[in-house]
Design an enzyme around this catalytic site. Structure first.
Site, PDB file in Angstrom:
ATOM      1  N   ASP A   1       0.412   1.883   3.244  1.00  0.00           N
ATOM      2  CA  ASP A   1       0.822   2.625   4.430  1.00  0.00           C
ATOM      3  C   ASP A   1      -0.190   2.438   5.556  1.00  0.00           C
ATOM      4  O   ASP A   1       0.176   2.227   6.719  1.00  0.00           O
ATOM      5  CB  ASP A   1       0.954   4.109   4.071  1.00  0.00           C
ATOM      6  CG  ASP A   1       1.240   4.978   5.287  1.00  0.00           C
ATOM      7  OD1 ASP A   1       2.357   4.879   5.826  1.00  0.00           O
ATOM      8  OD2 ASP A   1       0.348   5.737   5.702  1.00  0.00           O
TER       9      ASP A   1
ATOM     10  N   GLU B   1       5.581  -0.629   0.681  1.00  0.00           N
ATOM     11  CA  GLU B   1       4.218  -0.253   1.058  1.00  0.00           C
ATOM     12  C   GLU B   1       3.237  -0.559  -0.075  1.00  0.00           C
ATOM     13  O   GLU B   1       2.117  -1.023   0.179  1.00  0.00           O
ATOM     14  CB  GLU B   1       4.159   1.230   1.414  1.00  0.00           C
ATOM     15  CG  GLU B   1       4.782   1.564   2.749  1.00  0.00           C
ATOM     16  CD  GLU B   1       4.597   3.018   3.143  1.00  0.00           C
ATOM     17  OE1 GLU B   1       4.501   3.292   4.356  1.00  0.00           O
ATOM     18  OE2 GLU B   1       4.546   3.885   2.248  1.00  0.00           O
TER      19      GLU B   1
END
Length: 210
Positions: free
Chosen positions: A37, A105
């Site tokens: 992220d 992610e």
């Protein structure tokens, strides 16, 4: 995983990145997702900074929000065929997009740990550049769009946001928000209060558009 165009020195990192917590409560991709992220956020920020030299911070921020959203992450996961390799437990149909986004992610986090920031950034630039270039004009975020719609249609009133009790695990809470405007309400959830309020605004916009 040929479409990744990256060869892992430690294949176990990729295996971990593709393992959802429902499949293995102890050894799963949540920690890699946390790293990915951050890698994605920074890489997309730099990409937009370079692509749109004349735009202000607010415009760049709106583009950034779209490009790191669950929808965009899931879209890229599909294009790279990551969705075909995710190991997961029981899952409702509505959660599949979130699962693929989380896996995307996590894969970015795994590449960062395996090959460094440049390796991860290259994959992001290769797969996000076209998405970033597709929108000539910076989009409005859902909260801004909802506020403008309500002010135009409801004598200058503003949407009312109510923050509900978080759900989920204590180390990874899911925030919940209810928004009310023009006689309607909608709920939204997200990894932060901001994300949850945007999700709620998006849902209410759908209702008001009917």
């Amino acid at each position: 995983m040929a479409k990744l165009n990256y060869t892992f020195k430690n294949p176990k990192l990729l295996e971990l990145a593709l393992t959802q917590s429902g499949a293995d409560a102890e050894h799963n991709n949540e920690r890699l997702e946390f790293i990915g992220d951050r890698v994605l956020g920074l890489s997309v920020a730099v990409l937009l900074y370079e692509m749109f030299p004349n735009e202000h911070e607010g415009e760049l921020a709106r583009r950034h929000a779209v490009l790191v959203s669950t929808e965009t992450l899931a879209q890229v996961a599909h294009s790279l065929e990551i969705d075909k390799h995710v190991r997961h437990g029981h899952m409702t149909a509505g959660r599949s997009q979130h699962m693929y986004a989380d896996a995307m992610e996590a894969v970015l986090g795994a590449i960062f740990l395996d090959g460094g920031f440049e390796a991860a950034r290259k994959l992001i630039v290769d797969n996000w550049h076209e998405l970033a270039a597709a929108d000539i004009k910076a989009p409005k975020d859902a909260k801004t769009a909802l506020q403008e719609l309500v002010q135009k249609s409801d004598s200058g009133a503003l949407p009312l946001y109510e923050y509900l009790e978080p759900t989920g695990a204590s180390h990874k809470p899911v925030f919940n928000v209810r928004v009310s405007a023009m006689g309607h309400t909608a709920n939204g959830s997200g990894a932060s209060k901001k994300a949850a309020s945007i999700a709620a605004a998006e849902e209410l916009l759908k209702i008001l558009a009917i």
